[in-house]
Structures are given as structure tokens and as C-alpha cells.
Design a protein around this motif. Structure first.
Motif, PDB file in Angstrom:
ATOM      1  N   TRP A 171       0.979  -1.279   0.085  1.00 56.82           N
ATOM      2  CA  TRP A 171       0.049  -0.004   0.097  1.00 56.82           C
ATOM      3  C   TRP A 171       0.798   1.423  -0.094  1.00 56.82           C
ATOM      4  CZ3 TRP A 171      -5.178   0.748  -0.406  1.00 56.82           C
ATOM      5  CH2 TRP A 171      -5.676   1.919  -0.115  1.00 56.82           C
ATOM      6  N   LEU A 172       1.913   1.247   0.744  1.00 59.94           N
ATOM      7  CA  LEU A 172       2.613   2.513   0.818  1.00 59.94           C
ATOM      8  C   LEU A 172       3.523   2.721  -0.457  1.00 59.94           C
ATOM      9  CD1 LEU A 172       4.182   4.575   2.868  1.00 59.94           C
ATOM     10  CD2 LEU A 172       5.739   3.049   3.280  1.00 59.94           C
ATOM     11  N   LEU A 173       4.004   1.790  -0.981  1.00 53.67           N
ATOM     12  CA  LEU A 173       4.755   1.927  -2.276  1.00 53.67           C
ATOM     13  C   LEU A 173       3.681   2.284  -3.430  1.00 53.67           C
ATOM     14  CD1 LEU A 173       7.087   0.765  -0.765  1.00 53.67           C
ATOM     15  CD2 LEU A 173       7.872  -0.633  -2.715  1.00 53.67           C
ATOM     16  N   TYR A 174       2.683   1.712  -3.301  1.00 56.41           N
ATOM     17  CA  TYR A 174       1.453   2.002  -4.562  1.00 56.41           C
ATOM     18  C   TYR A 174       1.128   3.421  -4.344  1.00 56.41           C
ATOM     19  CZ  TYR A 174      -2.690   1.697  -7.443  1.00 56.41           C
ATOM     20  OH  TYR A 174      -3.516   1.877  -8.477  1.00 56.41           O
ATOM     21  N   MET A 175       0.827   3.886  -2.917  1.00 53.64           N
ATOM     22  CA  MET A 175       0.246   5.258  -3.019  1.00 53.64           C
ATOM     23  C   MET A 175       1.145   6.375  -2.729  1.00 53.64           C
ATOM     24  SD  MET A 175      -3.049   4.462  -3.047  1.00 53.64           S
ATOM     25  CE  MET A 175      -3.819   6.054  -2.105  1.00 53.64           C
ATOM     26  N   THR A 176       2.341   6.037  -2.852  1.00 49.91           N
ATOM     27  CA  THR A 176       3.552   7.284  -2.602  1.00 49.91           C
ATOM     28  C   THR A 176       4.371   7.062  -3.844  1.00 49.91           C
ATOM     29  OG1 THR A 176       4.997   5.836  -1.420  1.00 49.91           O
ATOM     30  CG2 THR A 176       3.247   7.086  -0.158  1.00 49.91           C
ATOM     31  N   GLY A 177       4.559   6.183  -4.423  1.00 50.57           N
ATOM     32  CA  GLY A 177       5.588   5.990  -5.545  1.00 50.57           C
ATOM     33  C   GLY A 177       7.195   5.927  -5.031  1.00 50.57           C
ATOM     34  N   LEU A 178       7.321   5.452  -3.759  1.00 56.01           N
ATOM     35  CA  LEU A 178       8.515   5.619  -3.144  1.00 56.01           C
ATOM     36  C   LEU A 178       9.425   4.633  -3.935  1.00 56.01           C
ATOM     37  CD1 LEU A 178       8.024   5.674   0.682  1.00 56.01           C
ATOM     38  CD2 LEU A 178       8.965   7.521  -0.850  1.00 56.01           C
TER      39      LEU A 178
ATOM     40  N   GLU B 204      14.287   4.202  -0.795  1.00 61.67           N
ATOM     41  CA  GLU B 204      13.544   5.255  -0.030  1.00 61.67           C
ATOM     42  C   GLU B 204      12.822   4.518   1.154  1.00 61.67           C
ATOM     43  OE1 GLU B 204      13.707   8.524  -3.576  1.00 61.67           O
ATOM     44  OE2 GLU B 204      11.973   7.408  -2.899  1.00 61.67           O
ATOM     45  N   ALA B 205      11.882   3.437   0.609  1.00 66.87           N
ATOM     46  CA  ALA B 205      11.145   2.920   1.647  1.00 66.87           C
ATOM     47  C   ALA B 205      11.789   1.987   2.576  1.00 66.87           C
ATOM     48  CB  ALA B 205      10.138   2.057   0.716  1.00 66.87           C
ATOM     49  N   GLN B 206      12.834   1.333   2.251  1.00 66.23           N
ATOM     50  CA  GLN B 206      13.740   0.660   3.301  1.00 66.23           C
ATOM     51  C   GLN B 206      14.047   1.583   4.261  1.00 66.23           C
ATOM     52  OE1 GLN B 206      16.160  -1.214   0.212  1.00 66.23           O
ATOM     53  NE2 GLN B 206      15.824  -2.966   1.434  1.00 66.23           N
ATOM     54  N   ALA B 207      14.731   2.982   3.844  1.00 64.98           N
ATOM     55  CA  ALA B 207      15.141   3.997   4.806  1.00 64.98           C
ATOM     56  C   ALA B 207      14.388   4.442   5.527  1.00 64.98           C
ATOM     57  CB  ALA B 207      16.160   4.748   3.939  1.00 64.98           C
ATOM     58  N   LEU B 208      13.066   4.540   5.173  1.00 67.70           N
ATOM     59  CA  LEU B 208      12.144   5.214   5.840  1.00 67.70           C
ATOM     60  C   LEU B 208      11.821   5.077   7.221  1.00 67.70           C
ATOM     61  CD1 LEU B 208       9.781   7.604   5.182  1.00 67.70           C
ATOM     62  CD2 LEU B 208       8.072   5.703   4.961  1.00 67.70           C
ATOM     63  N   ARG B 209      11.915   6.134   8.107  1.00 66.78           N
ATOM     64  CA  ARG B 209      11.771   6.182   9.556  1.00 66.78           C
ATOM     65  C   ARG B 209      10.276   6.739  10.059  1.00 66.78           C
ATOM     66  NH1 ARG B 209      16.680   4.514  11.881  1.00 66.78           N
ATOM     67  NH2 ARG B 209      18.466   4.918  10.417  1.00 66.78           N
ATOM     68  N   TRP B 210       9.942   6.197  11.282  1.00 65.12           N
ATOM     69  CA  TRP B 210       8.553   6.723  11.736  1.00 65.12           C
ATOM     70  C   TRP B 210       8.603   8.395  11.939  1.00 65.12           C
ATOM     71  CZ3 TRP B 210       4.393   4.387  10.895  1.00 65.12           C
ATOM     72  CH2 TRP B 210       4.564   3.215  10.938  1.00 65.12           C
ATOM     73  N   SER B 211      10.164   8.960  12.405  1.00 63.75           N
ATOM     74  CA  SER B 211      10.271  10.287  12.496  1.00 63.75           C
ATOM     75  C   SER B 211       9.861  11.255  11.292  1.00 63.75           C
ATOM     76  CB  SER B 211      11.562  10.680  12.956  1.00 63.75           C
ATOM     77  OG  SER B 211      12.652  10.057  12.132  1.00 63.75           O
TER      78      SER B 211
ATOM     79  N   TYR C 104      -3.882   3.860   7.499  1.00 61.34           N
ATOM     80  CA  TYR C 104      -3.184   2.235   7.597  1.00 61.34           C
ATOM     81  C   TYR C 104      -1.814   2.327   8.145  1.00 61.34           C
ATOM     82  CZ  TYR C 104      -6.826   0.631   4.176  1.00 61.34           C
ATOM     83  OH  TYR C 104      -7.986   0.128   3.548  1.00 61.34           O
ATOM     84  N   LEU C 105      -0.950   3.239   8.112  1.00 61.26           N
ATOM     85  CA  LEU C 105       0.286   3.543   8.720  1.00 61.26           C
ATOM     86  C   LEU C 105       0.092   3.704  10.014  1.00 61.26           C
ATOM     87  CD1 LEU C 105       2.057   6.084   6.541  1.00 61.26           C
ATOM     88  CD2 LEU C 105       2.791   3.644   6.497  1.00 61.26           C
ATOM     89  N   SER C 106      -0.734   4.385  10.797  1.00 60.12           N
ATOM     90  CA  SER C 106      -0.949   4.400  12.047  1.00 60.12           C
ATOM     91  C   SER C 106      -1.514   3.000  12.547  1.00 60.12           C
ATOM     92  CB  SER C 106      -2.319   5.420  12.271  1.00 60.12           C
ATOM     93  OG  SER C 106      -2.370   5.809  13.638  1.00 60.12           O
ATOM     94  N   ARG C 107      -2.127   2.460  12.028  1.00 59.16           N
ATOM     95  CA  ARG C 107      -2.616   0.964  12.396  1.00 59.16           C
ATOM     96  C   ARG C 107      -1.264   0.081  12.633  1.00 59.16           C
ATOM     97  NH1 ARG C 107      -6.176  -3.344   9.387  1.00 59.16           N
ATOM     98  NH2 ARG C 107      -6.133  -5.193  10.749  1.00 59.16           N
ATOM     99  N   TRP C 108      -0.467   0.173  11.474  1.00 59.33           N
ATOM    100  CA  TRP C 108       0.743  -0.933  11.423  1.00 59.33           C
ATOM    101  C   TRP C 108       1.716  -0.205  12.451  1.00 59.33           C
ATOM    102  CZ3 TRP C 108       3.116  -4.767  10.568  1.00 59.33           C
ATOM    103  CH2 TRP C 108       4.585  -4.994  10.807  1.00 59.33           C
TER     104      TRP C 108
END
Length: 396
Positions: free
Chosen positions: A200-207, A211-218, A264-268
Motif C-alpha cells: 500500500w505504501l509503495l503504491y500510494m506514494t511512488g517511493l 527510500e522505503a527501506q530507509a524510511l523512519r517513523w520520524s 493504515y500507517l497508524s494502524r501498522w
């Protein structure tokens, strides 16, 4: 002490020396230069680098017998490694090991256009046009440096020209296909929710994957509804990975998130933090996400949904296709994907705007057709033409 290329220790007195390989002479004999008597390995390496830099300005201009392999390892590799991304260098190095071996002992001056054309034809016959173009283009770049340093008068690879660039249709999932895949996940289960969140994250952001591997919650601002991209990840395996700058300067960007994605991110986040301790958004076991995990998720769930399998990077293409179908312009898509130039966006996705063009015509109709009235600019009804007043001469 780690080994350094071309630098050695003298076992007799403990000092350090270097050996510079300068090609072969007219008789085919190998030409070398020794520099001796250095106290440390570092001093010998510095002396070697200084000698080779000076040689590139002087002796190299009259030495026309150096082999391609010697030139590649001595001049090209150190220079290219210093000015390119580590991941790019690793990919190109593997390519060179596999495809340049035939030229290794060939003298630079003996590499001619007919031989290169035969090689190019072999590449095109054996591999995809894009891969053949990449291999040949990299080889041409190496010979460009040989010309610059005076070993060649001209680059025969440029004379031949590269493999023509074939227009590739990008592979992607439509919105319907993605929704069918998303429906196959059991999000009540930890790993099911993780897989769903990744796609969902990759489909909805195009990361990009890195970039997705390095993404932190901050980097996610739930209040502002944004995701900040400031880095990427070079991942070789679980024990060998590092945070790197984005692929391009434009890669540093802020992506606005829709409310569904934020939910979805908040739930995860809640589920992840109850099971593991990690700053990485897509981590499932405390370590950074392996580059192979999402590919395996797609491989498993695409058949379950009855849709074709795509590569991980195609989720980025899918996001762009989704935005185009929603009527977004190329500049907005460029900024969201982090492209350096809009030409990249249009060159990759321009053909997808064909259907969007029909939507433009429909919106123009709506814009110039007020409800309940006559369309703007339509010919007047003859019965509505006013009668002439007085004796008015017609213009001729």
C-alpha cells in the motif's frame, strides 16, 4: 593490515614500495615502474597515486600499447568509484566483470569500429536492447577517458554509436488490479498486515525501494499528513547495508499523504511497536526490510488475486499511472516521484496520457457549455439577427 592495490611491503627491511603497471612496449614487453623506500603503506599509496596522476599527464600520452584491462583497472575504476554512488558502482562492476572480459588483454589502439560493431551485434542478439545499450554505453564511457588522457585519438565506440533506444511500455497495476491484490491479505495477522502495508505504501506514494527501506517513523508527520524523503538505503544483505543520500537532488522531497494511507500507517505503527522495537517503518523483525521481501509478497499474492506479477519498481510506475488516470499533470507527478527533470517523467509515462487527452476534451465541453443556455461561441440563430437601422452600407 588491509591490502592496497599496487602497494607491497619489502620483507627484507620492512619498508613499503609500489609497482605502477604502464602497459607494454612496442615489443610486447610489460612496462613497470617501482617506487621504493617508504616508511608506511599510506606513504607508498600516496606516492603511487601521485606518480600515476603525473603519468596520466605525460607518459600516458605517448604510451599507446596499454591493454584495455590495465587501463580499466588502473585509471577508470578508481576515478569512477570516487564519483558515483556505491550501489551504481557495484552494479557496473559486476557488468564489467561479465561483459568486458573479451577486451581485457586487447591493446587499446587495436580496438576498432568493426570489432566493436560485431560485439554490439552479439550483445543485441543475446540480451534485451536496454541491457545491450547499457553494457555498450558503459564501455564507451571507459574509452572516453582513454581519449581524454591521450591513449586514443578518437573513441571508436562513439563512431559505431550505441544500440538504438527502444521505447518500453512500463509495466504496472491498474487501480482495479491493485485493489484485488490488496484484498488477498489477512490484515488481522501480523505478517499479513506487514505485507499489505508494504504494498500500500509503495503504491500510494511512488517511493523507490531504497527510500522505503530507509524510511523512519520520524519522517512521517501524522498531524500535517506528510512523509519526508531525505535518504535511501544501499542494501546488500542483512549484515551489510547503509543509509545513503537519495538517488538525485530532487529525491529529497515531501509527499502529501491521503487520509486512508495515514490510517493504515497508524494502524501498522501500533501493531509493529507491540511486537518489535524499530525506527524503520517497514521493519517486521527489528532489522531493515530486505530488498527481496516485497518481491516475494508480490510473487505470492498476485496469483491469488488473478493478476499478472510485476517487479517491485513497477509499484512506482503503478502510482504514476494512478495519478495520470486521476488527471494529475506531469509537473505534480515529477515532484511526487522525485524526478530531476520533467523530461524523465514524460519520457517514461508520456504514452499513458493518451487516455487522459480524451478527458481534456470532455472537460472543455463542460467548461464552454453552461447548463440551460446556448454553448459559448455557437453560431447565432438567423431569426435572432437584428434588422439594419437606417441606410447602412455593407463593408466590402
Amino acid at each position: 593490515m588491509p591490502k592496497t592495490s599496487n602497494v607491497y611491503r619489502d620483507k627484507r627491511n620492512g619498508s613499503w614500495y609500489f609497482v605502477a603497471n604502464l602497459g607494454t612496449d612496442a615489443g610486447g614487453k610489460r612496462v613497470r615502474h617501482w617506487g621504493r623506500g617508504y616508511k608506511t603503506q599510506k606513504d607508498a599509496k600516496a606516492a603511487y597515486d601521485a606518480y600515476m596522476a603525473d603519468f596520466s599527464k605525460t607518459a600516458v600520452k605517448v604510451n599507446s600499447t596499454m591493454s584495455f584491462g590495465e587501463f580499466f583497472r588502473t585509471y577508470w575504476v578508481p576515478d569512477y568509484k570516487a564519483r558515483t554512488r556505491e550501489s551504481t558502482f557495484a552494479v557496473r562492476s559486476q557488468m564489467a566483470r561479465k561483459r568486458f572480459a573479451r577486451w581485457d588483454r586487447c591493446r587499446l589502439r587495436d580496438i576498432d569500429a568493426p570489432a566493436l560493431k560485431r560485439w554490439q551485434n552479439e550483445l543485441v542478439s543475446a540480451y534485451s536492447p536496454s541491457y545491450a545499450r547499457s553494457v555498450y554505453g558503459y564501455f564507451a564511457m571507459v574509452l572516453d577517458m582513454a581519449v581524454k588522457l591521450g591513449l586514443l585519438r578518437a573513441n571508436p565506440a562513439r563512431t559505431v554509436g550505441n544500440v538504438p533506444k527502444a521505447r518500453r511500455e512500463v509495466d504496472f497495476w491498474t487501480r482495479d488490479e491493485f485493489e484485488r491484490v490488496a484484498a488477498t491479505f489477512d490484515t488481522s495477522e501480523y505478517y499479513g498486515l506487514h505485507g499489505f502495508t508494504c504494498l500500500w505504501l509503495l503504491y500510494m506514494t511512488g517511493l523507490r525501494l531504497g527510500e522505503a527501506q530507509a524510511l523512519r517513523w520520524s519522517a512521517i508527520d501524522f498531524g500535517a499528513g506528510t512523509l519526508s524523503v531525505s535518504c535511501s538505503m544501499y542494501y546488500r544483505n542483512l549484515g551489510d547495508w547503509k543509509i545513503t543520500p537519495p538517488k538525485t537532488k530532487a529525491g529529497k522531497r515531501v509527499i502529501a499523504l491521503d487520509s486512508l494511507t495515514l490510517g493504515y500507517l497508524s494502524r501498522w505503527y501500533d501493531v509493529q511497536q507491540r511486537n518489535i522495537c524499530s525506527d524503520f517503518v517497514l521493519s517486521r523483525d527489528g532489522s531493515p526490510l530486505s530488498k527481496h521481501v516485497i518481491g516475494r509478497i508480490i510473487e505470492r499474492h498476485a496469483p491469488m488475486a488473478g493478476v499478472h506479477r510485476i517487479r517491485v519498481h513497477a509499484l512506482r510506475h503503478s502510482h504514476a499511472a494512478l495519478l495520470i488516470s486521476l488527471g494529475e499533470n506531469a509537473l505534480a507527478i515529477r515532484d511526487r516521484l522525485g524526478h530531476e527533470d520533467v523530461k524523465t517523467t514524460l519520457g517514461t509515462y508520456g504514452h499513458l496520457y493518451a487516455d487522459a487527452n480524451r478527458g481534456v476534451a470532455a472537460r472543455l465541453d463542460a467548461a464552454f457549455s453552461p447548463s440551460g443556455g446556448q454553448p459559448v461561441g455557437s453560431p447565432p440563430n438567423p431569426s435572432d439577427t437584428p434588422e439594419p437601422v437606417g441606410n447602412v452600407a455593407k463593408d466590402v
